[in-house]
Design a protein around this motif. Structure first.
Motif, PDB file in Angstrom:
ATOM      1  N   GLU A  50      -2.415  -1.217   7.990  1.00 44.32           N
ATOM      2  CA  GLU A  50      -2.132   0.138   8.460  1.00 44.32           C
ATOM      3  C   GLU A  50      -0.634   0.427   8.472  1.00 44.32           C
ATOM      4  OE1 GLU A  50      -4.094   0.495  12.188  1.00 44.32           O
ATOM      5  OE2 GLU A  50      -6.105   0.516  11.299  1.00 44.32           O
ATOM      6  N   LYS A  51       0.171  -0.571   8.820  1.00 41.20           N
ATOM      7  CA  LYS A  51       1.618  -0.388   8.760  1.00 41.20           C
ATOM      8  C   LYS A  51       2.086  -0.130   7.328  1.00 41.20           C
ATOM      9  CE  LYS A  51       3.215  -3.033  12.794  1.00 41.20           C
ATOM     10  NZ  LYS A  51       4.019  -4.220  13.217  1.00 41.20           N
ATOM     11  N   ALA A  52       1.599  -0.959   6.417  1.00 42.78           N
ATOM     12  CA  ALA A  52       2.016  -0.809   5.015  1.00 42.78           C
ATOM     13  C   ALA A  52       1.526   0.513   4.438  1.00 42.78           C
ATOM     14  CB  ALA A  52       1.484  -1.985   4.196  1.00 42.78           C
ATOM     15  N   TYR A  53       0.339   0.948   4.841  1.00 46.28           N
ATOM     16  CA  TYR A  53      -0.210   2.194   4.307  1.00 46.28           C
ATOM     17  C   TYR A  53       0.654   3.386   4.727  1.00 46.28           C
ATOM     18  CZ  TYR A  53      -3.965   5.075   2.405  1.00 46.28           C
ATOM     19  OH  TYR A  53      -4.692   5.936   1.627  1.00 46.28           O
ATOM     20  N   ILE A  54       1.057   3.405   6.011  1.00 47.08           N
ATOM     21  CA  ILE A  54       1.911   4.499   6.484  1.00 47.08           C
ATOM     22  C   ILE A  54       3.278   4.456   5.806  1.00 47.08           C
ATOM     23  CG2 ILE A  54       3.170   5.343   8.498  1.00 47.08           C
ATOM     24  CD1 ILE A  54       0.319   6.227   8.469  1.00 47.08           C
ATOM     25  N   LEU A  55       3.821   3.239   5.617  1.00 47.40           N
ATOM     26  CA  LEU A  55       5.124   3.128   4.950  1.00 47.40           C
ATOM     27  C   LEU A  55       5.052   3.638   3.518  1.00 47.40           C
ATOM     28  CD1 LEU A  55       6.375  -0.354   6.232  1.00 47.40           C
ATOM     29  CD2 LEU A  55       7.369   1.884   6.749  1.00 47.40           C
ATOM     30  N   LEU A  56       3.990   3.259   2.801  1.00 44.47           N
ATOM     31  CA  LEU A  56       3.847   3.737   1.430  1.00 44.47           C
ATOM     32  C   LEU A  56       3.594   5.239   1.387  1.00 44.47           C
ATOM     33  CD1 LEU A  56       1.806   0.918  -0.358  1.00 44.47           C
ATOM     34  CD2 LEU A  56       4.108   1.697  -0.897  1.00 44.47           C
ATOM     35  N   ALA A  57       2.880   5.756   2.381  1.00 38.44           N
ATOM     36  CA  ALA A  57       2.675   7.211   2.443  1.00 38.44           C
ATOM     37  C   ALA A  57       4.010   7.922   2.623  1.00 38.44           C
ATOM     38  CB  ALA A  57       1.721   7.552   3.581  1.00 38.44           C
ATOM     39  N   GLY A  58       4.856   7.383   3.503  1.00 40.37           N
ATOM     40  CA  GLY A  58       6.175   7.982   3.681  1.00 40.37           C
ATOM     41  C   GLY A  58       7.047   7.853   2.451  1.00 40.37           C
ATOM     42  N   LEU A  59       6.927   6.745   1.727  1.00 42.92           N
ATOM     43  CA  LEU A  59       7.706   6.546   0.508  1.00 42.92           C
ATOM     44  C   LEU A  59       7.210   7.448  -0.616  1.00 42.92           C
ATOM     45  CD1 LEU A  59       9.938   4.837  -0.859  1.00 42.92           C
ATOM     46  CD2 LEU A  59       8.170   3.176  -1.465  1.00 42.92           C
ATOM     47  N   SER A  60       5.900   7.692  -0.644  1.00 50.42           N
ATOM     48  CA  SER A  60       5.324   8.500  -1.723  1.00 50.42           C
ATOM     49  C   SER A  60       5.604   9.985  -1.554  1.00 50.42           C
ATOM     50  CB  SER A  60       3.801   8.279  -1.789  1.00 50.42           C
ATOM     51  OG  SER A  60       3.495   6.931  -2.026  1.00 50.42           O
ATOM     52  N   THR A  61       5.769  10.429  -0.318  1.00 52.06           N
ATOM     53  CA  THR A  61       5.930  11.871  -0.074  1.00 52.06           C
ATOM     54  C   THR A  61       7.124  12.465  -0.812  1.00 52.06           C
ATOM     55  OG1 THR A  61       4.818  11.690   2.058  1.00 52.06           O
ATOM     56  CG2 THR A  61       6.232  13.613   1.709  1.00 52.06           C
ATOM     57  N   PRO A  62       8.333  11.881  -0.735  1.00 52.73           N
ATOM     58  CA  PRO A  62       9.438  12.469  -1.514  1.00 52.73           C
ATOM     59  C   PRO A  62       9.223  12.340  -3.022  1.00 52.73           C
ATOM     60  CG  PRO A  62      10.143  10.431  -0.450  1.00 52.73           C
ATOM     61  CD  PRO A  62       8.818  10.788   0.140  1.00 52.73           C
TER      62      PRO A  62
END
Length: 534
Positions: free
Chosen positions: A271-283
């Motif tokens: 879940e931590k990695a998923y949120i981090l990748l979501a934040g990285l993917s947004t920009p």
């Protein structure tokens, strides 16, 4: 709507006196029940009161059971088209880019049109997975896995065209900053090189995001196959092979599961990695197509030299990407059993609303192009928009030869989504699918109009040339569609189409404050019906 006042129903639910959710029936006119407008009930995202076990059986069944008689003929057609693309690319490399319809004036045409088109298709997956995830939109769970897969497959198709349009495809490695004996170094001031880094970064992050979400579901498929092997070790072997089906499943899905054991530590890190990748993917959603638009906006060519291109391209990419998601998932919803319980009319309506909003943004960008061309006082810019694109030849002798392409774009991208203002139409799968088809066609024509109509008439009339696609142009694009469809069909056949854990998390029984969790009646201290079964 219910005849009971909404405030009373809400008060009863908060007090633990609400009726059992299983006794609730959809109101008339709510379609499959997910379109209810009763404010006392939250519209269900999974229909027919599916249990946790049923969700596992349905989703895993798509990968474990035969998909139906339709799959093999469609896969055969798609793979044949994909093979044709490979033949066309080989023919191009052997013969040269002269087999395309390019000329001295129109030196970009279908190749770059297809590149920008496929990159745009790949934007919806990251938007659904990343941005809607960060905004905690639960309805994304039914479409995010398939949309992420489309992102990967669309980027694969997009990557074909920059590599082959340079003529000497075997020299494409010069695009990377690799030291070489010729001391040839990429021009980092060129937006064409920015494309290489932007698209490769986008593809890498999208692939990681998609694959990481699949890990728990791969482990589920692995464990189910292992259990079947233990229960029935004498399974029939696959034809012409020494392997049993579940032996292959245990090996392949076990390899893809990366040792997942469903431990709490695994879920915490996941879940931590998923949120981090979501934040990285947004920009990345905003940056990739902005950089693609710089291929045109940084030039001095009338029709390209405009600052509105970055937001215009991003809105168009999201617009076209959502259209492709709807275009493929609506037929899948009809062909796969029980998929309508997971992909409801509520999901289709939400995506239709996004199509409507992004379509209006794209229409606004089209209008602003004309306004700036007029307001800027640049005669060349105004000529491109008026006489190269919009003005039909039957209205003016100097009209645009490609007027039909421009008005096809306007009709498909601006006018067709307006039907979604009508509630009954944005809830009708057939209408949604037809609009999604129109938008997909219109977005391809948008890229064609931007590229070809800006190039085919230069500053001097002696340099005016028309572009006519050859059969190699056409078959290469059709073949890229075959590659995309082939990969998507393989995904539908062998991968979990829905994220099992995320679907389970939005079930009513997953809510500790929902029905069926033994809330006490505050009035008499006795358990209500909704707690008796647990």
């Amino acid at each position: 709507m219910s005849h009971v006042p909404p405030d009373k129903l809400t008060a009863d639910r908060l007090a633990g006196r609400a009726p059992d959710a299983n006794d609730w029936a959809p109101e008339p006119g709510s379609g499959d029940g997910s379109l209810t407008e009763d404010p006392s009930y939250r519209a269900p995202l999974v229909l027919n009161n599916r249990s946790v076990h049923e969700i596992t059986e349905i989703v895993c069944g798509y990968a474990e059971k035969s998909p139906g008689r339709w799959w093999l003929p469609v896969f055969g057609l798609a793979s044949s088209l994909a093979g044709m693309a490979q033949i066309m690319i080989l023919y191009l490399i052997i013969t040269g880019v002269g087999v395309w319809g390019l000329n001295n004036q129109v030196d970009w045409a279908w190749d770059i049109t297809n590149f920008v088109f496929w990159i745009g298709i790949g934007h919806a997956g990251t938007l659904i997975s990343a941005i809607l995830c960060l905004f905690k939109q639960q309805w994304r769970t039914a479409v995010n896995r398939a949309a992420e897969a489309m992102t990967i497959f669309a980027v694969i198709c997009a990557g074909i065209f920059p590599g082959i349009h340079v003529g000497r495809a075997w020299m494409a490695w010069f695009l990377a900053p690799v030291p070489n004996s010729n001391w040839i170094w990429p021009n980092f001031r060129s937006p064409l090189l920015w494309d290489v880094f932007a698209v490769s970064t986008y593809a890498t992050v999208s692939l990681l995001f998609w694959f990481m979400g699949l890990i728990p579901d791969h482990a589920t498929l692995r464990d189910r196959a292992d259990l079947r092997l233990r229960q029935n070790p004498h399974q029939a072997r696959l034809p012409f092979t020494p392997f049993k089906p579940d032996v292959l499943r245990v090996f392949i899905y076990g390899l893809l599961a990366l040792g997942w054991r469903n431990s709490s530590r695994h879920w915490m890190r996941y879940e931590k990695a998923y949120i981090l990748l979501a934040g990285l993917s947004t920009p990345l959603v905003l940056s990739v197509h902005s950089i693609v638009s710089f291929d045109f906006a940084t030039s001095i060519l009338p029709g390209w030299h405009t600052t509105i291109f970055p937001p215009y391209f991003v809105a168009g990419a999201v617009f076209g990407g959502f259209a492709m998601v709807l275009f493929l998932l609506i037929p899948a919803r009809e062909l796969f059993p029980n998929m309508k319980d997971l992909l409801t009319l509520r999901h289709l309506e939400n995506m239709s609303k996004i199509l409507l909003v992004t379509g209006m943004l794209v229409g606004f960008a089209y209008a602003m192009e004309f306004f700036i061309a007029w307001y800027g006082g640049n005669d060349f810019e105004y000529y491109v928009f008026a006489y190269n694109r919009a003005l039909p030849t039957w209205l003016h002798e100097d009209g645009a030869p490609y007027w039909w392409a421009y008005w096809t774009m306007i009709t498909c991208n601006v006018f067709s989504p307006q039907v979604f203002w009508i509630k009954a139409l944005r809830r009708n799968p057939v209408v949604i699918w037809l609009v999604a088809l129109a938008v997909t066609i219109g977005m391809w024509f948008e890229r064609f109009v931007i590229i070809v109509t800006s190039l085919h008439r230069a500053f001097l009339p002696g340099e005016w040339h028309m572009f006519y696609p050859t059969w190699v142009d056409i078959l290469t694009f059709v073949g890229s569609c075959g590659i995309f469809l082939t990969l998507f069909l393989l995904f539908l056949r062998f991968m979990p189409i829905f994220p099992i854990a995320e679907i389970k998390a939005i079930l009513p029984e997953a809510d500790p404050h929902g029905p069926g969790h033994g809330h006490d009646d505050h009035g008499n201290g006795h358990s209500t019906n909704e707690g008796e079964g647990h």
